[in-house]
Design a protein around this motif. Structure first.
Motif, PDB file in Angstrom:
ATOM      1  N   HIS A 136       0.633  -1.179  -0.007  1.00  0.00           N
ATOM      2  CA  HIS A 136       0.108   0.197  -0.087  1.00  0.00           C
ATOM      3  C   HIS A 136       0.772   1.207   0.033  1.00  0.00           C
ATOM      4  CE1 HIS A 136      -3.245  -2.512   1.714  1.00  0.00           C
ATOM      5  NE2 HIS A 136      -3.222  -2.605   0.985  1.00  0.00           N
ATOM      6  N   VAL A 137       0.036   2.386  -0.494  1.00  0.00           N
ATOM      7  CA  VAL A 137       0.908   3.511  -0.605  1.00  0.00           C
ATOM      8  C   VAL A 137       1.030   4.022   1.096  1.00  0.00           C
ATOM      9  CG1 VAL A 137       1.044   5.724  -0.721  1.00  0.00           C
ATOM     10  CG2 VAL A 137      -0.109   4.384  -2.936  1.00  0.00           C
ATOM     11  N   GLY A 138       2.340   4.415   1.007  1.00  0.00           N
ATOM     12  CA  GLY A 138       2.806   4.554   2.978  1.00  0.00           C
ATOM     13  C   GLY A 138       3.498   3.498   3.639  1.00  0.00           C
ATOM     14  N   ASP A 139       3.390   2.033   3.180  1.00  0.00           N
ATOM     15  CA  ASP A 139       4.036   1.002   3.510  1.00  0.00           C
ATOM     16  C   ASP A 139       5.109   1.365   3.826  1.00  0.00           C
ATOM     17  OD1 ASP A 139       1.844   0.271   3.818  1.00  0.00           O
ATOM     18  OD2 ASP A 139       2.540  -1.333   2.407  1.00  0.00           O
ATOM     19  N   VAL A 140       6.475   1.400   4.701  1.00  0.00           N
ATOM     20  CA  VAL A 140       7.849   1.151   4.073  1.00  0.00           C
ATOM     21  C   VAL A 140       8.020  -0.267   4.481  1.00  0.00           C
ATOM     22  CG1 VAL A 140       9.599   1.800   6.093  1.00  0.00           C
ATOM     23  CG2 VAL A 140       7.518   3.298   5.503  1.00  0.00           C
ATOM     24  N   LEU A 141       8.824  -0.499   3.661  1.00  0.00           N
ATOM     25  CA  LEU A 141       9.522  -2.290   3.639  1.00  0.00           C
ATOM     26  C   LEU A 141      11.261  -2.310   3.848  1.00  0.00           C
ATOM     27  CD1 LEU A 141       9.171  -2.329  -0.102  1.00  0.00           C
ATOM     28  CD2 LEU A 141       7.447  -2.917   1.632  1.00  0.00           C
ATOM     29  N   VAL A 142      11.467  -2.828   5.326  1.00  0.00           N
ATOM     30  CA  VAL A 142      12.262  -3.930   5.833  1.00  0.00           C
ATOM     31  C   VAL A 142      13.236  -4.082   5.042  1.00  0.00           C
ATOM     32  CG1 VAL A 142      13.572  -4.124   7.791  1.00  0.00           C
ATOM     33  CG2 VAL A 142      11.902  -3.120   8.006  1.00  0.00           C
ATOM     34  N   VAL A 143      14.410  -3.460   4.934  1.00  0.00           N
ATOM     35  CA  VAL A 143      14.730  -4.718   3.438  1.00  0.00           C
ATOM     36  C   VAL A 143      15.978  -5.223   3.971  1.00  0.00           C
ATOM     37  CG1 VAL A 143      15.818  -4.779   1.255  1.00  0.00           C
ATOM     38  CG2 VAL A 143      13.268  -3.223   1.746  1.00  0.00           C
ATOM     39  N   ILE A 144      17.093  -6.290   4.561  1.00  0.00           N
ATOM     40  CA  ILE A 144      17.755  -6.664   4.327  1.00  0.00           C
ATOM     41  C   ILE A 144      18.883  -7.109   3.564  1.00  0.00           C
ATOM     42  CG2 ILE A 144      19.220  -8.722   5.511  1.00  0.00           C
ATOM     43  CD1 ILE A 144      17.934  -6.519   7.316  1.00  0.00           C
ATOM     44  N   GLY A 145      20.507  -6.654   2.921  1.00  0.00           N
ATOM     45  CA  GLY A 145      20.706  -7.244   1.708  1.00  0.00           C
ATOM     46  C   GLY A 145      22.135  -6.074   1.865  1.00  0.00           C
ATOM     47  N   THR A 146      22.772  -6.815   0.561  1.00  0.00           N
ATOM     48  CA  THR A 146      24.028  -5.485   0.124  1.00  0.00           C
ATOM     49  C   THR A 146      23.684  -4.034  -0.148  1.00  0.00           C
ATOM     50  OG1 THR A 146      24.041  -5.956  -2.020  1.00  0.00           O
ATOM     51  CG2 THR A 146      25.187  -7.723  -0.605  1.00  0.00           C
ATOM     52  N   CYS A 147      24.130  -3.485   0.225  1.00  0.00           N
ATOM     53  CA  CYS A 147      23.835  -1.616  -0.273  1.00  0.00           C
ATOM     54  C   CYS A 147      23.768  -2.102  -1.374  1.00  0.00           C
ATOM     55  CB  CYS A 147      24.929  -0.844   0.151  1.00  0.00           C
ATOM     56  SG  CYS A 147      25.795  -0.943   1.316  1.00  0.00           S
ATOM     57  N   GLU A 148      23.795  -2.810  -3.207  1.00  0.00           N
ATOM     58  CA  GLU A 148      23.592  -2.479  -4.041  1.00  0.00           C
ATOM     59  C   GLU A 148      22.339  -2.922  -3.935  1.00  0.00           C
ATOM     60  OE1 GLU A 148      26.531  -4.134  -2.958  1.00  0.00           O
ATOM     61  OE2 GLU A 148      28.091  -2.282  -3.885  1.00  0.00           O
ATOM     62  N   GLY A 149      22.292  -4.639  -3.266  1.00  0.00           N
ATOM     63  CA  GLY A 149      20.782  -5.276  -3.586  1.00  0.00           C
ATOM     64  C   GLY A 149      19.565  -4.056  -3.038  1.00  0.00           C
ATOM     65  N   ILE A 150      19.564  -3.394  -1.845  1.00  0.00           N
ATOM     66  CA  ILE A 150      19.070  -2.507  -1.017  1.00  0.00           C
ATOM     67  C   ILE A 150      18.204  -0.693  -1.985  1.00  0.00           C
ATOM     68  CG2 ILE A 150      18.332  -0.825   0.585  1.00  0.00           C
ATOM     69  CD1 ILE A 150      20.169  -3.110   2.540  1.00  0.00           C
ATOM     70  N   THR A 151      19.568  -0.979  -2.646  1.00  0.00           N
ATOM     71  CA  THR A 151      19.067   0.537  -4.063  1.00  0.00           C
ATOM     72  C   THR A 151      18.140  -0.897  -5.116  1.00  0.00           C
ATOM     73  OG1 THR A 151      21.388   1.463  -3.221  1.00  0.00           O
ATOM     74  CG2 THR A 151      20.435   1.714  -5.508  1.00  0.00           C
ATOM     75  N   GLY A 152      18.882  -1.337  -5.014  1.00  0.00           N
ATOM     76  CA  GLY A 152      17.658  -2.443  -6.363  1.00  0.00           C
ATOM     77  C   GLY A 152      16.350  -2.067  -6.077  1.00  0.00           C
ATOM     78  N   VAL A 153      16.356  -3.377  -4.412  1.00  0.00           N
ATOM     79  CA  VAL A 153      14.914  -2.753  -4.245  1.00  0.00           C
ATOM     80  C   VAL A 153      14.171  -1.350  -4.333  1.00  0.00           C
ATOM     81  CG1 VAL A 153      13.279  -3.571  -1.945  1.00  0.00           C
ATOM     82  CG2 VAL A 153      15.019  -4.897  -2.804  1.00  0.00           C
ATOM     83  N   GLN A 154      14.947  -0.401  -4.379  1.00  0.00           N
ATOM     84  CA  GLN A 154      14.435   1.220  -3.867  1.00  0.00           C
ATOM     85  C   GLN A 154      13.682   0.931  -5.495  1.00  0.00           C
ATOM     86  OE1 GLN A 154      16.665   4.126  -2.141  1.00  0.00           O
ATOM     87  NE2 GLN A 154      15.199   5.552  -2.133  1.00  0.00           N
ATOM     88  N   ARG A 155      14.908   1.020  -7.010  1.00  0.00           N
ATOM     89  CA  ARG A 155      14.775   1.204  -7.752  1.00  0.00           C
ATOM     90  C   ARG A 155      12.936   0.944  -8.101  1.00  0.00           C
ATOM     91  NH1 ARG A 155      20.427   1.810  -8.384  1.00  0.00           N
ATOM     92  NH2 ARG A 155      20.446  -0.356  -8.937  1.00  0.00           N
ATOM     93  N   ILE A 156      12.956  -0.734  -7.748  1.00  0.00           N
ATOM     94  CA  ILE A 156      11.650  -1.525  -8.460  1.00  0.00           C
ATOM     95  C   ILE A 156      10.245  -0.944  -7.671  1.00  0.00           C
ATOM     96  CG2 ILE A 156      10.646  -3.902  -7.991  1.00  0.00           C
ATOM     97  CD1 ILE A 156      13.807  -4.748  -7.816  1.00  0.00           C
ATOM     98  N   ILE A 157      10.308  -0.574  -6.517  1.00  0.00           N
ATOM     99  CA  ILE A 157       9.007  -0.609  -5.737  1.00  0.00           C
ATOM    100  C   ILE A 157       9.294   0.886  -5.446  1.00  0.00           C
ATOM    101  CG2 ILE A 157       8.208   0.539  -3.131  1.00  0.00           C
ATOM    102  CD1 ILE A 157       8.742  -2.464  -4.038  1.00  0.00           C
ATOM    103  N   GLN A 158       9.902   2.176  -6.467  1.00  0.00           N
ATOM    104  CA  GLN A 158       9.760   3.576  -6.164  1.00  0.00           C
ATOM    105  C   GLN A 158       9.797   3.774  -7.665  1.00  0.00           C
ATOM    106  OE1 GLN A 158      13.011   5.763  -4.075  1.00  0.00           O
ATOM    107  NE2 GLN A 158      11.667   5.124  -1.973  1.00  0.00           N
ATOM    108  N   GLY A 159       9.966   3.185  -8.652  1.00  0.00           N
ATOM    109  CA  GLY A 159       9.861   3.169 -10.482  1.00  0.00           C
ATOM    110  C   GLY A 159      10.327   3.271 -10.858  1.00  0.00           C
TER     111      GLY A 159
END
Length: 159
Positions: A136-159
């Motif tokens: 949902h809009v406003g959800d905050v996802l807690v992500v565990i991984g490498t810095c690159e992996g976390i940045t990748g998740v951010q790109r996927i989620i934020q478009g």
């Protein structure tokens, strides 16, 4: 700590463990959605004494109170102990292509190697969200991984 899981036919599941004082504690998750906390006397390991009965909603509240801080502590400990492992937060913004869609459709772990281990939605914490969990809009996802992996998740989620 070892937690034993016992199937109770027609009733549900019982999870039991021995606490630091040597007491055997059980949590019975009933098929009805209710929970019962029991303690076993040392002299009769088969006789359970009910301590507390909780509705599903009450059990969720207790789990949230006890679980959310512990989850954060464990992730912080893990990232300190494992070189190269970090924890990050990614918000599902109003323009996210993932808003309203199931988490599994992001394929975030497959694409980045990072894991979304919790979803914080307002005051609620959804630990270990499954692939069907809708974002949902406003959800905050807690992500565990490498810095690159976390940045990748951010790109996927934020478009």
């Amino acid at each position: 700590m070892d937690v034993n899981e016992v199937l109770l036919p027609g009733v549900g599941l019982r999870y039991e463990f021995v606490n630091h004082e040597g007491h055997r504690i059980g949590v019975v998750a009933q098929r009805s959605g209710e929970f019962e906390l029991v303690v076993y006397p040392r002299d009769d390991p088969d006789e359970a004494h009910p301590v507390l009965r909780l509705t599903g909603e009450e059990a969720d509240a207790v789990a949230e109170i006890l679980g959310a801080p512990r989850i954060a502590e464990r992730f912080a400990d893990l990232t300190r102990e494992v070189p190269g492992l970090d924890a990050g937060r990614v918000e599902v913004g109003p323009g996210s292509p993932c808003a309203g869609r199931p988490l599994g459709e992001t394929r975030a772990r497959t694409r980045t190697g990072a894991s979304i281990v919790a979803v914080v939605r307002g005051e609620d914490v959804i630990a270990s969200p499954g692939p069907a969990q809708r974002l949902h809009v406003g959800d905050v996802l807690v992500v565990i991984g490498t810095c690159e992996g976390i940045t990748g998740v951010q790109r996927i989620i934020q478009g």
